[in-house]
Design a protein around this motif. Structure first.
Motif, PDB file in Angstrom:
ATOM      1  N   VAL A 163      43.109  67.123  36.665  1.00  0.00           N
ATOM      2  CA  VAL A 163      42.998  68.567  36.429  1.00  0.00           C
ATOM      3  C   VAL A 163      41.681  68.809  35.698  1.00  0.00           C
ATOM      4  CG1 VAL A 163      44.050  70.602  35.354  1.00  0.00           C
ATOM      5  CG2 VAL A 163      45.488  68.652  36.005  1.00  0.00           C
ATOM      6  N   THR A 164      40.860  69.715  36.217  1.00  0.00           N
ATOM      7  CA  THR A 164      39.615  70.031  35.516  1.00  0.00           C
ATOM      8  C   THR A 164      39.254  71.496  35.750  1.00  0.00           C
ATOM      9  OG1 THR A 164      37.395  69.190  34.998  1.00  0.00           O
ATOM     10  CG2 THR A 164      37.930  69.380  37.326  1.00  0.00           C
ATOM     11  N   GLU A 165      38.494  72.050  34.811  1.00  0.00           N
ATOM     12  CA  GLU A 165      38.206  73.486  34.852  1.00  0.00           C
ATOM     13  C   GLU A 165      37.084  73.832  35.825  1.00  0.00           C
ATOM     14  OE1 GLU A 165      37.853  75.417  31.044  1.00  0.00           O
ATOM     15  OE2 GLU A 165      37.012  77.235  31.926  1.00  0.00           O
ATOM     16  N   VAL A 166      37.280  74.955  36.518  1.00  0.00           N
ATOM     17  CA  VAL A 166      36.195  75.521  37.315  1.00  0.00           C
ATOM     18  C   VAL A 166      35.803  76.826  36.628  1.00  0.00           C
ATOM     19  CG1 VAL A 166      37.822  76.615  38.957  1.00  0.00           C
ATOM     20  CG2 VAL A 166      35.440  76.277  39.608  1.00  0.00           C
ATOM     21  N   MET A 167      34.521  76.915  36.248  1.00  0.00           N
ATOM     22  CA  MET A 167      34.096  78.067  35.448  1.00  0.00           C
ATOM     23  C   MET A 167      33.522  79.192  36.278  1.00  0.00           C
ATOM     24  SD  MET A 167      32.367  76.518  32.043  1.00  0.00           S
ATOM     25  CE  MET A 167      31.308  77.908  31.843  1.00  0.00           C
ATOM     26  N   SER A 168      32.988  78.823  37.450  1.00  0.00           N
ATOM     27  CA  SER A 168      32.294  79.875  38.187  1.00  0.00           C
ATOM     28  C   SER A 168      32.585  79.766  39.678  1.00  0.00           C
ATOM     29  CB  SER A 168      30.796  79.759  37.893  1.00  0.00           C
ATOM     30  OG  SER A 168      30.071  79.593  39.069  1.00  0.00           O
ATOM     31  N   GLU A 169      32.490  80.905  40.335  1.00  0.00           N
ATOM     32  CA  GLU A 169      32.715  80.966  41.776  1.00  0.00           C
ATOM     33  C   GLU A 169      31.839  79.971  42.526  1.00  0.00           C
ATOM     34  OE1 GLU A 169      32.158  85.366  41.840  1.00  0.00           O
ATOM     35  OE2 GLU A 169      32.546  84.958  43.957  1.00  0.00           O
ATOM     36  N   THR A 170      30.617  79.776  42.020  1.00  0.00           N
ATOM     37  CA  THR A 170      29.683  78.917  42.747  1.00  0.00           C
ATOM     38  C   THR A 170      30.078  77.437  42.660  1.00  0.00           C
ATOM     39  OG1 THR A 170      28.314  78.911  40.777  1.00  0.00           O
ATOM     40  CG2 THR A 170      27.651  80.420  42.530  1.00  0.00           C
ATOM     41  N   ASP A 171      30.956  77.086  41.722  1.00  0.00           N
ATOM     42  CA  ASP A 171      31.361  75.680  41.581  1.00  0.00           C
ATOM     43  C   ASP A 171      32.695  75.370  42.267  1.00  0.00           C
ATOM     44  OD1 ASP A 171      29.129  75.217  39.987  1.00  0.00           O
ATOM     45  OD2 ASP A 171      30.207  75.744  38.149  1.00  0.00           O
ATOM     46  N   VAL A 172      33.311  76.371  42.887  1.00  0.00           N
ATOM     47  CA  VAL A 172      34.666  76.165  43.421  1.00  0.00           C
ATOM     48  C   VAL A 172      34.698  75.015  44.443  1.00  0.00           C
ATOM     49  CG1 VAL A 172      36.493  77.213  44.835  1.00  0.00           C
ATOM     50  CG2 VAL A 172      35.530  78.480  42.916  1.00  0.00           C
ATOM     51  N   GLU A 173      33.750  75.007  45.391  1.00  0.00           N
ATOM     52  CA  GLU A 173      33.782  73.969  46.444  1.00  0.00           C
ATOM     53  C   GLU A 173      33.641  72.575  45.856  1.00  0.00           C
ATOM     54  OE1 GLU A 173      31.959  76.761  47.287  1.00  0.00           O
ATOM     55  OE2 GLU A 173      33.140  77.445  49.019  1.00  0.00           O
ATOM     56  N   ILE A 174      32.668  72.417  44.970  1.00  0.00           N
ATOM     57  CA  ILE A 174      32.412  71.073  44.435  1.00  0.00           C
ATOM     58  C   ILE A 174      33.585  70.599  43.576  1.00  0.00           C
ATOM     59  CG2 ILE A 174      30.974  71.907  42.478  1.00  0.00           C
ATOM     60  CD1 ILE A 174      30.132  68.756  44.331  1.00  0.00           C
ATOM     61  N   VAL A 175      34.149  71.486  42.769  1.00  0.00           N
ATOM     62  CA  VAL A 175      35.282  71.067  41.925  1.00  0.00           C
ATOM     63  C   VAL A 175      36.500  70.743  42.805  1.00  0.00           C
ATOM     64  CG1 VAL A 175      36.838  71.723  40.038  1.00  0.00           C
ATOM     65  CG2 VAL A 175      34.435  72.341  39.904  1.00  0.00           C
ATOM     66  N   ALA A 176      36.707  71.552  43.842  1.00  0.00           N
ATOM     67  CA  ALA A 176      37.862  71.314  44.728  1.00  0.00           C
ATOM     68  C   ALA A 176      37.707  70.002  45.505  1.00  0.00           C
ATOM     69  CB  ALA A 176      38.031  72.479  45.692  1.00  0.00           C
ATOM     70  N   GLU A 177      36.453  69.567  45.682  1.00  0.00           N
ATOM     71  CA  GLU A 177      36.225  68.306  46.394  1.00  0.00           C
ATOM     72  C   GLU A 177      36.721  67.118  45.567  1.00  0.00           C
ATOM     73  OE1 GLU A 177      32.166  68.309  47.899  1.00  0.00           O
ATOM     74  OE2 GLU A 177      32.221  66.109  47.786  1.00  0.00           O
ATOM     75  N   TYR A 178      36.619  67.230  44.244  1.00  0.00           N
ATOM     76  CA  TYR A 178      36.970  66.096  43.377  1.00  0.00           C
ATOM     77  C   TYR A 178      38.325  66.225  42.690  1.00  0.00           C
ATOM     78  CZ  TYR A 178      32.151  64.404  43.738  1.00  0.00           C
ATOM     79  OH  TYR A 178      30.958  63.907  44.205  1.00  0.00           O
ATOM     80  N   ALA A 179      38.756  67.451  42.398  1.00  0.00           N
ATOM     81  CA  ALA A 179      39.939  67.628  41.543  1.00  0.00           C
ATOM     82  C   ALA A 179      41.205  67.838  42.359  1.00  0.00           C
ATOM     83  CB  ALA A 179      39.727  68.827  40.623  1.00  0.00           C
ATOM     84  N   ASP A 180      42.339  67.387  41.794  1.00  0.00           N
ATOM     85  CA  ASP A 180      43.632  67.617  42.439  1.00  0.00           C
ATOM     86  C   ASP A 180      44.184  68.986  42.069  1.00  0.00           C
ATOM     87  OD1 ASP A 180      44.351  64.839  43.614  1.00  0.00           O
ATOM     88  OD2 ASP A 180      43.555  64.424  41.620  1.00  0.00           O
ATOM     89  N   MET A 181      43.779  69.479  40.880  1.00  0.00           N
ATOM     90  CA  MET A 181      44.238  70.793  40.420  1.00  0.00           C
ATOM     91  C   MET A 181      43.075  71.447  39.682  1.00  0.00           C
ATOM     92  SD  MET A 181      47.385  71.557  37.811  1.00  0.00           S
ATOM     93  CE  MET A 181      48.516  72.834  38.309  1.00  0.00           C
ATOM     94  N   LEU A 182      42.850  72.749  39.936  1.00  0.00           N
ATOM     95  CA  LEU A 182      41.721  73.438  39.304  1.00  0.00           C
ATOM     96  C   LEU A 182      42.228  74.322  38.172  1.00  0.00           C
ATOM     97  CD1 LEU A 182      40.851  72.717  42.300  1.00  0.00           C
ATOM     98  CD2 LEU A 182      39.131  74.488  42.027  1.00  0.00           C
ATOM     99  N   GLN A 183      41.613  74.162  37.018  1.00  0.00           N
ATOM    100  CA  GLN A 183      42.004  74.967  35.856  1.00  0.00           C
ATOM    101  C   GLN A 183      41.127  76.211  35.757  1.00  0.00           C
ATOM    102  OE1 GLN A 183      42.583  72.793  32.150  1.00  0.00           O
ATOM    103  NE2 GLN A 183      41.491  74.354  30.992  1.00  0.00           N
ATOM    104  N   VAL A 184      41.794  77.366  35.568  1.00  0.00           N
ATOM    105  CA  VAL A 184      41.059  78.590  35.210  1.00  0.00           C
ATOM    106  C   VAL A 184      41.208  78.709  33.703  1.00  0.00           C
ATOM    107  CG1 VAL A 184      40.928  81.098  35.438  1.00  0.00           C
ATOM    108  CG2 VAL A 184      41.519  79.691  37.421  1.00  0.00           C
ATOM    109  N   GLY A 185      40.108  78.656  32.989  1.00  0.00           N
ATOM    110  CA  GLY A 185      40.149  78.659  31.535  1.00  0.00           C
ATOM    111  C   GLY A 185      40.508  80.032  30.983  1.00  0.00           C
ATOM    112  N   ALA A 186      40.889  80.020  29.711  1.00  0.00           N
ATOM    113  CA  ALA A 186      41.348  81.242  29.052  1.00  0.00           C
ATOM    114  C   ALA A 186      40.311  82.365  29.163  1.00  0.00           C
ATOM    115  CB  ALA A 186      41.638  80.936  27.592  1.00  0.00           C
ATOM    116  N   ARG A 187      39.051  82.015  29.005  1.00  0.00           N
ATOM    117  CA  ARG A 187      37.997  83.045  29.030  1.00  0.00           C
ATOM    118  C   ARG A 187      37.801  83.636  30.409  1.00  0.00           C
ATOM    119  NH1 ARG A 187      37.453  79.024  25.968  1.00  0.00           N
ATOM    120  NH2 ARG A 187      36.713  79.104  23.826  1.00  0.00           N
TER     121      ARG A 187
END
Ligand code: PEP
Ligand code: MN
Length: 338
Positions: A163-187
């Motif tokens: 599980v790791t955080e994705v902070m921005s729309e532009t990082d969604v593809e790259i994070v989804a390539e590596y992570a099993d679950m994407l975290q949307v942070g509190a902010r």
């Protein structure tokens, strides 16, 4: 919804509201009382916002909501609880799921050591920040893609999904390539363009509650994900801002119980960010489990005093192993101090 007319409302004003309710796709049920007229807007497919706007119409005293504005996340729509499958680990299926790992991925050694140890202690998923939302731009911002690669390697070795955080729309593809679950942070809980983009994925999403968000706003943020097509959503209470300064945040246990009452989605607790204090993580973990949390998100670091972020709230490896024993989780092997 109910429209309360004022005591001085005229017959024309009442007729106008009845007309508007019908135009908005609802049936109008009128109750003529001795003092005032009350009109119910009944139906589930009308344009709710337009009824709310009738507050501004002549002769209207108030508009009262009697149902929740969220639909797809609501238990009224779906009685059966949702179980979210994160690469084989089922969240919401009855077991208390523990996600553990450092606030930030700092190096391969740090992450591998933590991954092996939390796995041995019985954690089912691993966390680690690659992109860090830091209050100050001068603080450690995360290792980015390098951290994602390290996380993936740790997952390959230990079998723990990531599980790791994705902070921005532009990082969604790259994070989804590596992570099993994407975290949307509190902010980012109300970053609606990020939510819309994540809604197009099938990857599970861990949606943290914003530090100043009401439970309604939190569930409406989840509604964006479900309405956009992704129903693999897990909520996470991580503490809210209150007047208290002795703890970093106030872990809102009642919000966990309430979210489970209002929604069919699984709910986790993050006692690390929720308190900011290592000593409070074990008792608040047990408290969260007692109010019905489906799992815990816990920050663990091999040497918290050297952590680049959130050291004071991180458990060390033996501390985490001890907590897992207290939670009744069977450790796979004995964990000793580094
Ligand atoms: C985190 O999980 O490391 C984090 C930054 O959490 P939050 O968004 O709840 O502050
Ligand atoms: Mn953190």
């Amino acid at each position: 919804m109910i429209v309360n007319m004022s005591t001085s409302a005229t017959a024309e004003e009442i007729d106008h509201i009845i007309e508007r309710i019908k135009e908005c796709g609802y049936q109008a049920h009128v109750i003529h009382g001795t003092e005032r007229t009350v009109i119910g807007a009944v139906g589930s497919n009308g344009r709710r916002a337009e009824i709310e706007a009738l507050r501004a119409a002549p002769g209207v005293q108030e508009v009262i909501q009697i149902t929740h504005p969220f639909k797809l996340v609501s238990r009224q729509l779906r009685q059966r609880r949702t179980v979210v499958d994160v690469s084989g680990v089922k969240i919401g299926g009855g077991d208390l799921i523990v996600i553990a790992g450092p606030c930030s991925v700092e190096s391969r050694e740090q992450l591998m050591e933590t991954a092996r140890s939390v796995k041995a202690s019985g954690a089912q998923l691993m966390r680690g920040g690659a992109y860090k939302p830091r209050t100050s731009p001068y603080d450690f911002q995360g290792l980015g893609v390098e951290a994602l690669r390290i996380l993936r390697d740790a997952s390959e070795e230990t079998g723990l999904p990531i599980v790791t955080e994705v902070m921005s729309e532009t990082d969604v593809e790259i994070v989804a390539e590596y992570a099993d679950m994407l975290q949307v942070g509190a902010r980012n809980m109300q970053n609606f363009s990020l939510l819309r983009k994540l809604a197009t994925l099938t990857r599970p999403i861990l949606l943290k509650r914003g530090p100043s968000a009401t439970v309604k706003e939190w569930l409406l943020a989840a509604e964006y994900l479900l309405a956009g097509g992704n129903s693999n959503v897990v909520l996470c209470e991580r503490g809210i801002k209150t007047f208290e300064t002795a703890t970093r945040n106030t872990l809102d246990l009642s919000a966990i119980a309430l979210a489970k009452e209002l929604s069919h989605l699984p709910v986790l607790a993050d006692p690390s960010h929720g308190t900011g204090l290592r000593s409070l993580v074990p008792p608040m973990s047990k408290a969260a489990a007692a109010v019905g949390a489906d799992g815990l998100l816990i920050e663990v670091h091999p040497c918290p005093e050297r952590a680049l972020s959130d050291g004071p709230q991180s458990l060390d490896l033996p501390g985490f192993a001890e907590l897992m024993k207290e939670l009744g989780k069977q450790p796979l092997i004995e964990v000793r101090a580094a």
